[in-house]
Structure formats: C-alpha cells, structure tokens
Design an enzyme around this catalytic site. Sequence first.
Site, PDB file in Angstrom:
ATOM      1  N   ASP A  11       0.803  -1.235   0.000  1.00 30.22           N
ATOM      2  CA  ASP A  11       0.000   0.000   0.000  1.00 30.22           C
ATOM      3  C   ASP A  11       0.834   1.284   0.000  1.00 30.22           C
ATOM      4  OD1 ASP A  11      -1.956  -1.904   0.210  1.00 30.22           O
ATOM      5  OD2 ASP A  11      -2.680  -1.294   2.179  1.00 30.22           O
ATOM      6  N   LYS A 111      -6.725  -4.854  -3.164  1.00 29.18           N
ATOM      7  CA  LYS A 111      -7.461  -5.423  -2.032  1.00 29.18           C
ATOM      8  C   LYS A 111      -8.428  -4.396  -1.465  1.00 29.18           C
ATOM      9  CE  LYS A 111      -3.663  -4.450   1.217  1.00 29.18           C
ATOM     10  NZ  LYS A 111      -4.344  -3.561   2.169  1.00 29.18           N
ATOM     11  N   CYS A 160      -1.596  -2.820   7.901  1.00 28.75           N
ATOM     12  CA  CYS A 160      -1.535  -3.723   6.753  1.00 28.75           C
ATOM     13  C   CYS A 160      -0.207  -4.465   6.638  1.00 28.75           C
ATOM     14  CB  CYS A 160      -1.838  -2.962   5.463  1.00 28.75           C
ATOM     15  SG  CYS A 160      -3.540  -2.338   5.416  1.00 28.75           S
TER      16      CYS A 160
END
Length: 211
Positions: A11, A111, A160
């Site tokens: 990310d 995602k 994450c």
Amino acid sequence: MHPNAALILVDVQPDFMPGGALACHEGDAIVPGIDRLLRRGLFRQSVATQDWHPRGHVSFASVHEGYRPFQQIELYGHPQTLWPDHCVQGTPGAALHPGIDWSPVDLILRKGNRPDVDSYSAFHENHGPDDQRPSTGLAGWLRARGVSEIYAVGLAREVCVLWTVQDALMAGFRAHLVWDLTRPVTPQSDETTRATLERLGVAIVESAALC
C-alpha cells in the site's frame, strides 16, 4: 540475492502519505528507499498491494452514522477501525506512488475492493475466524513460483504490513519486516508492533543489510 524470497510492497499510495486522506507518520520518507530496493532486483518475485476501495466502503466512518474516524465497531465478529475515506478507486490518492518505478513488479494485488469487506493483509480478507479468512490467492501464487520467504515494506507498519507478515507465517512462509522501509499511522504503536513481531518470530531487518 534472495532466490527463494519475495518482496511485498504494501500500500505505497499517496493517500497514506503526509497530506493524504489517511496519512502515516513520515510515510513519504520510505519512498526513495523502496525505489532503490526494487531497482536492485534482489528478490525472486516482487508484489505490490494496492488498497482499492469503492465509494461507501464499510470501513469508512462516513457510512456509519454517529461515528468518527478511528473509532471502532464490531464487524463480522472482529473489531473494525473506522477510517477516513481513503484510496477510493480511480482517485489520485489510490494510485501507486509516482516516486517509485513499478516496472520491476511482477504482480499488483488490489485489495479492499469489495464494499462490504475490509482487507488489511496481502494474503487474506479481514472477515471470518483467523484460520478461515478468505484467501486473496497470493500464497498459492508465490508457492507456484518457488517462494518460501517474504520481506515486507510499506504502509502502515502496525496495520496492513503487520497483518501481512502475520498471515505469511500462518501460510508457512518465513517472514521479515524491513523496519526502515515501513512507517506507522502513529509512532506510539511501535513498541507494541515490535513486541508482536518478536513474539511471532518475524525477523526485523534494515534495508542496508539486504544484499
């Protein structure tokens, strides 16, 4: 070289940088180092994850009346932090960071693209019992390519990235977190994150040691 390892870039998107919708502490500081690491070609495979939420995603505080960002609710039997609207599909904040040359990446895994399900980890969705959360398919993809260990970089360290290395262990991979190429939402979480990694047996490494 790390012939049996994959680099997982979690990310690295503008919305997680200073000035973004969900800014991580010093999030932009990792961009040059990640770019250099990716260009070195040290890993058998490299995978970038991309938070990719539809508008009105279940994790957004804005869709839960009376709640503010960073409050929690229970969702599918798990605590769910409610976030500011971020990484909305097709917006500039959801793009992979332009300061990195992404051309060496072998797979881009989006995602969180289901409106009713959040996805922190690169390996599993958030809902369901820990040993039954739906797979993203990444573990099988990596095994088919001879990968037995992963190195994780990116954002956010205590969310994450942490979930990704935890799930990598559960999937049978050796897991490493490259500390200097991750950043937290808040540095107050770092002591707890380190303790969790050490308890799990995740190796904490620095990018300067990778060769």
